[in-house]
Enzyme design. Structure first.
Site, PDB file in Angstrom:
ATOM      1  CG  HIS A 120      -1.824   1.267   1.229  1.00 39.05           C
ATOM      2  ND1 HIS A 120      -3.090   0.910   1.165  1.00 39.05           N
ATOM      3  CD2 HIS A 120      -2.027   2.635   1.455  1.00 39.05           C
ATOM      4  CE1 HIS A 120      -3.181   2.341   0.451  1.00 39.05           C
ATOM      5  NE2 HIS A 120      -2.515   3.378   1.129  1.00 39.05           N
ATOM      6  CB  CYS A 121       1.890   3.730  -2.924  1.00 43.79           C
ATOM      7  SG  CYS A 121       2.881   5.276  -2.475  1.00 43.79           S
TER       8      CYS A 121
END
Length: 365
Positions: free
Chosen positions: A200-201
């Site tokens: 998850h960025c």
């Protein structure tokens, strides 16, 4: 590429007319920068070891005795909001930083380089990369990474083979109540299971999965290229300025009154005093280029070997005896994780940039 007249410099800035001490803070800054880069490398390399986790845990315990409890609760709430909930804080911060960098480049560097008759191709290249970067940035933010639902659950279950080590069969996600396909993972931030989950960025406020990894790689490549291009143009401008002004041939008086030949440290000091914002920008984009370039190489390595960040991180710890869902005899030998999904370099890259399930979903719609 070069030519023309040199931009006018302040007369009082010439080193033989001023008694400027050696810039000790430059050495301190370089040491600080080296420690930051070393810490970054240690985190990347040592994140797969239990030793680093133990050090982090002990450090947190020490800080818990120093920081007041009320302040700890506030910090935990802020950290939870920033890193464990979907929000646009880092997206806005990303755009602000990018806007500040390009504003400084346009306001000072572009005009000064035009006076030196730099090729317009080199000067406009960062803007071209910026446009392409923003396109892929938007695509990475809004593209569905490969969310697993009741409608496509059976489709995803047929894409990858279960290795019975990291990805055992017949495992259900307790949150989504779905059978977990191989290489999928539930994202606690987005609250969904993602096919071929990478990470998850926070910078794009989205998961990186099977359907937007290609956009993320292109975004990362253009961001690295734009930072490197801007660093090269700015550095060449400063070097050209030093050569045309003959500063490197002059002398200066040090703190003890001795006449010294201009060296590299003094040149950096002189440029910093004359063009402080430009020198700071060069330092920032150079460091950013190395950090982004290193991360880009790591992502390309994962793509070339058909791995995800999640799989790379958990690979050394995926033993059969740690999988509670796998039934095996008590005397069975534990098996280490082995990547069974690699299809060769071109096959792996084709899988990343032309995911089959994404094409199937588009046809179905």
């Amino acid at each position: 590429m070069f030519g023309g007249e040199m931009p006018e410099l302040p007369a009082e800035g010439y080193p033989d007319k001023r008694n400027i001490p050696r810039m000790d803070f430059l050495v301190l800054f370089l040491l600080y920068l080296a420690l930051v880069l070393l810490g970054f490398v240690m985190i990347c390399v040592g994140s797969k070891t239990h030793y680093l986790q133990g050090v982090t845990s002990r450090g947190a315990q020490i800080f818990s005795y120093i920081i007041p409890e009320c302040l700890q609760r506030v910090m935990l709430r802020v950290l939870h909001y920033l890193f464990h909930t979907r929000n646009n804080t880092f997206v806005i911060l990303h755009l602000i930083l990018q806007g500040m960098v390009y504003t400084e480049y346009t306001w000072e560097i572009f005009g000064l380089c035009q006076q030196l008759e730099f090729s317009l191709y080199y000067l406009f290249l960062p803007y071209l990369l910026l446009i392409v970067n923003l396109v892929f940035f938007a695509l990475t933010c809004v593209t569905n990474p490969g969310t697993i639902t009741k409608a496509n659950e059976l489709l995803f279950l047929q894409v990858y083979e279960f290795d019975e080590v990291m990805f055992p069969k017949n495992v259900r996600c307790p949150t989504c109540d779905l059978r977990k396909p191989a290489r999928s993972k539930h994202c606690s931030v987005c609250d969904r299971c993602v096919h071929r989950f990478d990470h998850h960025c926070v910078w794009v406020n989205n998961c990186i999965g099977a359907w937007n990894t290609r956009h993320f790689l292109c975004y990362l490549w253009t961001l690295t290229a734009s930072a490197a291009t801007m660093a090269v143009v700015s550095a060449v401008f400063l070097v050209r300025l030093v050569v045309m002004s003959d500063v490197y041939l002059q002398t200066y008086v040090d703190d003890l009154g001795h006449l010294q030949v201009v060296d590299t440290v003094f040149l950096v000091q002189y440029l910093f005093l004359t063009f402080p914002r430009i020198v700071f920008l060069v330092g920032f984009v150079v460091v950013l280029s190395f950090l982004l370039g290193g991360y880009l190489c790591f992502c390309l390595y994962l793509a070339a070997t058909n791995q995800t960040t999640n799989e790379w991180y958990k690979g050394d710890r995926a033993w059969c005896q740690q999988c509670p869902h796998v039934a095996r005899p008590p005397a069975a030998e534990p098996r280490a994780y082995r990547n069974i999904h690699s299809r060769g370099l071109w096959g792996n890259l084709r899988e990343v940039f032309l995911p089959a399930t994404a094409r199937y979903e588009r046809k179905k719609k």
